[in-house]
Design a protein around this motif. Structure first.
Motif, PDB file in Angstrom:
ATOM      1  N   LYS A   1       0.949  -1.028   0.017  1.00 51.04           N
ATOM      2  CA  LYS A   1       0.127   0.047   0.033  1.00 51.04           C
ATOM      3  C   LYS A   1       0.990   1.088  -0.092  1.00 51.04           C
ATOM      4  O   LYS A   1       1.946   1.377   0.917  1.00 51.04           O
ATOM      5  CB  LYS A   1      -0.781  -0.058   1.239  1.00 51.04           C
ATOM      6  CG  LYS A   1      -1.923   1.272   1.294  1.00 51.04           C
ATOM      7  CD  LYS A   1      -2.843   1.147   2.274  1.00 51.04           C
ATOM      8  CE  LYS A   1      -3.714   2.101   2.208  1.00 51.04           C
ATOM      9  NZ  LYS A   1      -4.690   2.205   3.638  1.00 51.04           N
ATOM     10  N   PHE A   2       0.917   2.169  -1.031  1.00 52.94           N
ATOM     11  CA  PHE A   2       1.743   3.306  -1.127  1.00 52.94           C
ATOM     12  C   PHE A   2       0.935   4.512  -0.737  1.00 52.94           C
ATOM     13  O   PHE A   2      -0.273   4.497  -0.728  1.00 52.94           O
ATOM     14  CB  PHE A   2       2.143   3.161  -2.597  1.00 52.94           C
ATOM     15  CG  PHE A   2       2.937   2.196  -3.239  1.00 52.94           C
ATOM     16  CD1 PHE A   2       4.141   1.841  -2.685  1.00 52.94           C
ATOM     17  CD2 PHE A   2       2.474   1.352  -4.101  1.00 52.94           C
ATOM     18  CE1 PHE A   2       4.933   0.724  -2.952  1.00 52.94           C
ATOM     19  CE2 PHE A   2       3.220   0.109  -4.458  1.00 52.94           C
ATOM     20  CZ  PHE A   2       4.476   0.000  -3.993  1.00 52.94           C
ATOM     21  N   PRO A   3       1.766   5.463  -0.271  1.00 54.71           N
ATOM     22  CA  PRO A   3       1.093   6.949   0.070  1.00 54.71           C
ATOM     23  C   PRO A   3       0.511   7.433  -1.397  1.00 54.71           C
ATOM     24  O   PRO A   3       0.843   7.108  -2.370  1.00 54.71           O
ATOM     25  CB  PRO A   3       2.308   7.540   0.275  1.00 54.71           C
ATOM     26  CG  PRO A   3       3.400   6.575   0.686  1.00 54.71           C
ATOM     27  CD  PRO A   3       2.988   5.332  -0.066  1.00 54.71           C
TER      28      PRO A   3
ATOM     29  N   PHE B   1       2.229   8.074  -4.863  1.00 52.49           N
ATOM     30  CA  PHE B   1       3.296   7.032  -5.037  1.00 52.49           C
ATOM     31  C   PHE B   1       2.717   5.565  -5.723  1.00 52.49           C
ATOM     32  O   PHE B   1       1.778   5.275  -5.487  1.00 52.49           O
ATOM     33  CB  PHE B   1       3.983   6.650  -3.423  1.00 52.49           C
ATOM     34  CG  PHE B   1       4.730   7.919  -3.273  1.00 52.49           C
ATOM     35  CD1 PHE B   1       6.232   7.899  -3.231  1.00 52.49           C
ATOM     36  CD2 PHE B   1       4.198   9.014  -2.455  1.00 52.49           C
ATOM     37  CE1 PHE B   1       7.047   8.971  -2.795  1.00 52.49           C
ATOM     38  CE2 PHE B   1       5.107  10.042  -2.292  1.00 52.49           C
ATOM     39  CZ  PHE B   1       6.309  10.080  -2.351  1.00 52.49           C
ATOM     40  N   ASP B   2       3.683   5.213  -6.432  1.00 52.72           N
ATOM     41  CA  ASP B   2       3.447   3.850  -6.823  1.00 52.72           C
ATOM     42  C   ASP B   2       4.708   3.121  -6.902  1.00 52.72           C
ATOM     43  O   ASP B   2       5.711   3.668  -6.323  1.00 52.72           O
ATOM     44  CB  ASP B   2       2.744   3.743  -8.371  1.00 52.72           C
ATOM     45  CG  ASP B   2       3.609   4.475  -9.520  1.00 52.72           C
ATOM     46  OD1 ASP B   2       4.912   4.653  -9.024  1.00 52.72           O
ATOM     47  OD2 ASP B   2       3.181   4.895 -10.327  1.00 52.72           O
ATOM     48  N   GLU B   3       4.805   1.881  -7.235  1.00 54.20           N
ATOM     49  CA  GLU B   3       6.021   1.281  -7.318  1.00 54.20           C
ATOM     50  C   GLU B   3       7.236   1.844  -8.074  1.00 54.20           C
ATOM     51  O   GLU B   3       8.213   1.929  -7.438  1.00 54.20           O
ATOM     52  CB  GLU B   3       5.836  -0.364  -7.874  1.00 54.20           C
ATOM     53  CG  GLU B   3       7.234  -1.425  -7.670  1.00 54.20           C
ATOM     54  CD  GLU B   3       6.606  -2.828  -8.102  1.00 54.20           C
ATOM     55  OE1 GLU B   3       7.894  -3.495  -8.086  1.00 54.20           O
ATOM     56  OE2 GLU B   3       5.648  -3.166  -8.159  1.00 54.20           O
TER      57      GLU B   3
END
Length: 67
Positions: A7-9, A12-14
């Protein structure tokens, strides 16, 4: 096969996380010092030491200020 349960803020992503990691892993010591000095001398923020037991209180104050 891998499962992505991260789970990203918000915002944000990978790919962004990997980019940030790459930036810091490839940063020279001089670049890191320059970046730290820029942050410390900025006029919008102040760096200070506080007792660990006060960290939750300070975080709460920051969250209230940002809301």
């Amino acid at each position: 096969m891998t499962t992505n349960n991260h789970k990203f803020p918000p915002g944000f992503d990978e790919a962004k996380i990997k980019s940030i990691i790459e930036h810091y892993e490839n940063q020279t010591e001089d670049e890191a010092v320059a970046e730290d000095e820029t942050i410390i001398t900025g006029k919008q923020q102040t760096m200070m030491q506080i007792p660990n037991k006060l960290v939750p209180v300070v975080r709460e104050l920051i969250a209230k200020n940002q809301a």
